[in-house]
Design a protein around this motif. Structure first.
Motif, short mmCIF file in Angstrom:
data_model
loop_
_atom_site.label_atom_id
_atom_site.label_comp_id
_atom_site.label_asym_id
_atom_site.label_seq_id
_atom_site.Cartn_x
_atom_site.Cartn_y
_atom_site.Cartn_z
N VAL A 10 0.81 -1.21 0.00
CA VAL A 10 0.00 0.00 0.00
C VAL A 10 0.85 1.27 0.00
N VAL A 11 1.77 1.38 0.94
CA VAL A 11 2.57 2.61 1.09
C VAL A 11 3.33 2.99 -0.18
N PRO A 12 3.97 2.05 -0.91
CA PRO A 12 4.73 2.43 -2.10
C PRO A 12 3.90 3.16 -3.17
N THR A 13 2.58 2.94 -3.20
CA THR A 13 1.74 3.60 -4.21
C THR A 13 1.64 5.11 -3.98
N PHE A 14 1.97 5.56 -2.78
CA PHE A 14 1.89 6.99 -2.47
C PHE A 14 3.24 7.70 -2.58
N VAL A 15 4.31 6.95 -2.75
CA VAL A 15 5.65 7.55 -2.79
C VAL A 15 5.77 8.54 -3.95
N ALA A 16 5.34 8.11 -5.16
CA ALA A 16 5.44 8.98 -6.34
C ALA A 16 4.60 10.24 -6.18
N MET A 17 3.43 10.11 -5.57
CA MET A 17 2.56 11.26 -5.36
C MET A 17 3.23 12.31 -4.47
N PHE A 18 3.84 11.83 -3.36
CA PHE A 18 4.50 12.76 -2.46
C PHE A 18 5.71 13.41 -3.13
N ALA A 19 6.41 12.66 -3.99
CA ALA A 19 7.59 13.19 -4.67
C ALA A 19 7.21 14.27 -5.68
N ASP A 20 6.08 14.09 -6.37
CA ASP A 20 5.65 15.07 -7.37
C ASP A 20 5.36 16.44 -6.76
N PHE A 21 4.81 16.46 -5.54
CA PHE A 21 4.44 17.71 -4.92
C PHE A 21 5.57 18.33 -4.10
N SER A 22 6.65 17.60 -3.95
CA SER A 22 7.84 18.09 -3.22
C SER A 22 7.45 18.75 -1.90
N ALA A 23 6.50 18.12 -1.23
CA ALA A 23 6.05 18.68 0.04
C ALA A 23 6.97 18.25 1.18
N ASP A 24 7.01 19.08 2.22
CA ASP A 24 7.75 18.70 3.42
C ASP A 24 6.92 17.68 4.18
N LEU A 25 7.41 16.46 4.26
CA LEU A 25 6.65 15.38 4.89
C LEU A 25 6.89 15.36 6.40
N PRO A 26 5.86 15.03 7.17
CA PRO A 26 6.03 14.90 8.62
C PRO A 26 7.02 13.79 8.95
N LEU A 27 7.57 13.86 10.15
CA LEU A 27 8.55 12.86 10.59
C LEU A 27 7.99 11.45 10.54
N ILE A 28 6.75 11.27 10.98
CA ILE A 28 6.15 9.93 11.01
C ILE A 28 5.99 9.38 9.60
N THR A 29 5.69 10.27 8.62
CA THR A 29 5.55 9.81 7.23
C THR A 29 6.90 9.41 6.66
N ARG A 30 7.92 10.20 6.94
CA ARG A 30 9.28 9.85 6.46
C ARG A 30 9.75 8.53 7.05
N PHE A 31 9.40 8.31 8.29
CA PHE A 31 9.79 7.05 8.95
C PHE A 31 9.09 5.86 8.28
N VAL A 32 7.78 6.00 8.03
CA VAL A 32 7.02 4.90 7.42
C VAL A 32 7.49 4.65 5.99
N LEU A 33 7.76 5.71 5.24
CA LEU A 33 8.26 5.54 3.87
C LEU A 33 9.63 4.86 3.86
#
Length: 402
Positions: free
Chosen positions: A188-211
């Motif tokens: 599940v999580v890998p499907t969202f990696v590209a989406m987060f990369a496209d928006f170049s948003a600053d991700l929360p610590l918990i999201t970076r840890f899970v990714l």
């Protein structure tokens, strides 16, 4: 079933061949019915491809208890031991027990005692069984001894099933939790990696840890499998080594919550077994030695060894027990009373009854506490992963809206 090669004679002359039968005696009878006079017979050694493969005890405890109850009934009804063994061998559902009983029957017909015949099958007939039968033969009360053995094995099985039931639930939920986490991180999580990369948003610590955990899991998933395989192999190896088994059992008895449960189960088992042996007139030193060998916990076994040494020196059985944390004061006090009043067997039985009830109550309480606790743990783990995905998605949605 065993295979026997034979050389014999029939009406046509010399004859050679092989016959498959449960025992040598049954093979002789079968060939005799075919008109063959056997001159020589040898059992063909079993290969890894033909022998029955068993893990642990080859006979189910339930089948063994049924056998003991029926054996006792037949003996009490006046049926000779040999005939009773033959009847039970032909009606038991366990193939391993059937083979053993047919061989025991053959030994009995050759003049050996039941204790001597069964001693040749230590994987099926334990040292406790053999010694109690030997005492029963000496006293002429084999039927009572068999009844006592059946009760002993029934109580032992009930306690064991209670422990397994209490430990299985958290283990199953733990496996489910691990499987769910792996599925979310890998599927599940890998499907969202590209989406987060496209928006170049600053991700929360918990999201970076899970990714990061997801990325690591996709590459090094085999490390987890290797870890569990090595862990299981290590535990199996440790339990075969006396010293390492001692430390493993020590750790299990010292575990929070589960340790007390295992301690109570071990005390119930040893007191019930020792009571049965003493009631069957097995000498106390020999009885303690037997319990040492069949004790599943090495910590308890070592204390029993010290207790036997204490008796040999003329001291009290409870001297080493009082100095060890594994034996509660209630146990040592009741054993001391049993020693002083000459009713050690009945006192041990009362201790066993008490701790078997304690195990029943403890397992019921444990299951009622573990169920909500494990559900909460599973919810927190899954919730953390889901939250790590949803939080940045809301940020991205708000950014698009603005």
């Amino acid at each position: 079933m065993p295979k026997f090669k034979y050389v014999g004679r029939d009406k046509s002359g010399k004859r050679e061949g092989a016959v498959i039968s449960a025992s040598r005696r049954e093979a002789f009878v079968k060939l005799k019915e075919e008109g063959v006079r056997v001159l020589q017979m040898d059992e063909v050694p079993e290969s890894i491809f033909t022998k029955d493969i068993t893990i642990g005890n080859p006979v189910k405890l339930r089948d063994f208890v049924v056998f003991l109850r029926q054996f006792s009934t037949l003996i009490r009804a006046g049926v000779p031991v040999v005939e009773a063994t033959h009847v039970l061998a032909n009606q038991t559902e366990s193939k391993v027990l059937k083979r053993s009983l047919l061989d025991v029957e053959e030994e009995l017909r050759q003049g050996n005692s039941l204790s001597t015949a069964t001693a040749k099958y230590p994987k099926i007939f334990s040292a406790m069984f053999i010694n109690m039968i030997k005492a029963g033969e000496a006293s002429g009360a084999i039927d009572d001894t068999l009844d006592r053995l059946a009760t002993q094995y029934e109580k032992q099985n009930e306690t064991k099933q209670k422990i397994i039931s209490a430990l299985t639930y958290p283990m199953v939920l733990g496996v489910i939790a691990i499987a769910v986490v792996i599925f979310l991180l890998v599927g599940v999580v890998p499907t969202f990696v590209a989406m987060f990369a496209d928006f170049s948003a600053d991700l929360p610590l918990i999201t970076r840890f899970v990714l990061g955990a997801s990325e690591w899991m996709q590459v090094f998933w085999w490390v987890i499998l290797l870890f569990f395989a090595l862990f299981a192999s290590g535990i199996g190896f440790a339990r075969k080594q006396k010293q390492s088994k001692y430390y493993l059992d020590y750790f299990l008895l010292r575990m929070p919550i589960f340790g007390k449960l295992l301690q109570k189960a071990s005390i119930a088992r040893l007191t019930r077994t020792l009571s049965s042996l003493l009631t069957s007139s097995v000498p106390i030193l020999q009885a303690i030695s037997i319990v040492e060998k069949i004790a599943e916990n090495e910590v308890i076994a070592r204390v029993l060894e010290e207790a036997r040494g204490s008796l040999e020196k003329g001291e009290s059985l409870t001297t080493p027990m009082k100095a060890h944390w594994a034996f509660p004061p209630l146990v040592t006090q009741m054993i001391s009373i049993g020693e002083s009043t000459g009713s050690l067997d009945s006192m041990l039985e009362k201790i066993a009854d008490f701790y078997e009830k304690e195990v029943d109550n403890a397992t019921d309480r444990l299951k009622s506490l573990i169920e909500p606790l494990m559900i909460v743990v599973l919810a927190v783990i899954v919730g953390t992963i889901v939250t790590s995905i949803l939080v940045p998605m809301f940020d991205i949605f708000n950014h698009i809206q603005s």
